[in-house]
Structure formats: C-alpha cells, structure tokens
Design an enzyme around this catalytic site. Structure first.
Site, mmCIF file in Angstrom:
data_model
loop_
_atom_site.group_PDB
_atom_site.id
_atom_site.type_symbol
_atom_site.label_atom_id
_atom_site.label_comp_id
_atom_site.label_asym_id
_atom_site.label_seq_id
_atom_site.Cartn_x
_atom_site.Cartn_y
_atom_site.Cartn_z
ATOM 1 N N THR A 164 -5.826 -4.189 2.708
ATOM 2 C CA THR A 164 -6.286 -5.054 3.799
ATOM 3 C C THR A 164 -7.667 -5.629 3.488
ATOM 4 O OG1 THR A 164 -5.176 -3.410 5.230
ATOM 5 C CG2 THR A 164 -6.152 -5.302 6.315
ATOM 6 N N LYS B 18 1.821 -9.546 -3.814
ATOM 7 C CA LYS B 18 2.296 -8.674 -2.743
ATOM 8 C C LYS B 18 3.135 -9.534 -1.795
ATOM 9 C CE LYS B 18 0.452 -6.395 1.399
ATOM 10 N NZ LYS B 18 -0.784 -5.948 2.078
ATOM 11 N N GLU C 69 -3.134 3.450 -2.120
ATOM 12 C CA GLU C 69 -3.954 2.416 -1.482
ATOM 13 C C GLU C 69 -4.402 2.924 -0.120
ATOM 14 O OE1 GLU C 69 -2.885 -1.549 1.099
ATOM 15 O OE2 GLU C 69 -1.680 -1.141 -0.679
#
Length: 224
Positions: free
Chosen positions: A87, A146, A61
């Site tokens: 993000t 998450k 990521e």
C-alpha cells in the site's frame, strides 16, 4: 548507453534499479507466493510475519494500512526476514518504508509511490488493472505488475490480458484463495499475492497454529 552514474543522495543508478528488479522478478518466479500482512495489532502482525517466514514463505509484505506498520517492518527486518512494504501510495510512503527496512515496495496503483520507490532503488510490484495501466507499469521499470483487484474480473481476465501481453509478469492480488492461486499460476501468473485467505485473524491476535496450517496449504497449492 546504460547510465552507470554513482549513487548520489539516496538515488540509485539505472543499472542498480534494473538489477534489483531482475532479482525481485526471479524471487517471484521461484517462490510464487507473496503473503500480505495487514493487522490491527502491531505485535500480532510481527508474530504473523515471522511465522510465515518460518513456514518457508520467503516474500512477506506488510501493508502500510495496518496498525503501526512501519514499526512492524522494522521489527521483522531486524529479525533477519526480508520484508516488503505494501500500500505504498505516496513518495513519503516509499521513503519511510525504505528507512524502516523494507526491501521492496508494492503499490495499489501507479503514481508517486512507484516513482519514488524506483528512484530509491526499491524493486516495485506496481498496481494496475487495465491494459493501459499494465503497459505503463512495465514502462516505469517495475519488477512485476500487481493485477489488482484481481477479484474484479477473475482468472479469465488474466488469460485475456496475457494474449496481448505474453511477456508481462503479472501477480494477481485481491480475493485469491487456494483454488484461485493454482488457477492464476496455471494461466501464466508469475506469483500470487494473498492476504486474509492466508493470514486470517492472526495479524489481529488470532490463532498462529491455524495460520501455519494455511501457510502449508498455500505453499502446496503454488508449488510447480
């Protein structure tokens, strides 16, 4: 009845989104580790992502909060590495990440980033901390939840969450070191997300050999 309309204007069908989410969840269960690259140097971030992939870490990521992150995603994807965007907070973040070549999206919270990524057909790891947020993430169609910031409450909190949510695929992120990674997985997490404890200073131009050693240590720590 499942909505199986054709893809239109970049929008994916319900069946497409479910298939993408199922595949992502399968990858999380299989690999058990998401490496998070957030660097101050574009070229170093690219080198970091490619070195991680070379060490067998299949889920990389690239955080959009890093320097020139979209170009990092473009270069890593062009090299043939499956890369996700982290993000992702806004609808624009999701669109730009998809256009740069991101194959999945990771968000710090619920909201427009999750909604647009799902609309575009990107599987999502949706950020959540509370029970209500976790339930909302699952209801949204996210591939996994998450659990962020995991360091706020530690492994014991995941254990407590799994009592009412035994089937929710949690991915703890935030302050996860080797020892914590093994503990979270033993408590039922499907994978863990690891940033600086794994990447160190490599995304800022630091030592790639040390990065490779940490990558081997983490892959050993998450091995079933």
């Amino acid at each position: 009845m499942v909505n199986d309309e054709k893809t239109t204007g970049g929008r994916k069908t319900t069946a497409d989104r479910k298939t993408a989410a199922d595949r992502m969840l399968g990858d999380l269960r299989r690999h058990r580790l998401v490496a998070i690259v957030r660097g101050r140097d574009r070229a170093a971030s690219v080198r970091t992502a490619l070195a991680l992939a070379d060490e067998g870490i299949a889920l990389v990521e690239v955080s959009l909060s890093g320097a020139d992150a979209l170009r990092v995603i473009e270069e890593v994807a062009r090299a043939g590495v499956r890369v996700g965007a982290g993000t992702v907070r806004t609808a624009d973040d999701a669109r730009r990440a998809r256009d740069a070549g991101a194959g999945y999206a990771v968000t710090p919270s619920l909201g427009a980033g999750v909604d647009e990524a799902l609309r575009l057909g990107l599987p999502v790891l949706a950020g959540a901390l509370t029970p209500t947020e976790a339930a909302s993430a699952v209801a949204s169609g996210a591939a996994a939840v998450k659990l962020f910031p995991a360091s706020a409450h530690g492994p014991g909190y995941l254990k407590a969450l799994r009592d009412p949510f035994p089937d929710v695929p949690f991915v703890p992120v935030g302050g996860v070191g080797e020892a914590e990674a093994a503990e979270y997985l033993a408590l039922g997490a499907v994978a863990v997300g690891v940033g600086s404890p794994l990447c160190g200073d490599a995304p800022h131009g630091g030592d790639l050999d040390a990065l490779r050693r940490r990558a081997r240590a983490f892959t050993a720590a998450v091995r079933p």
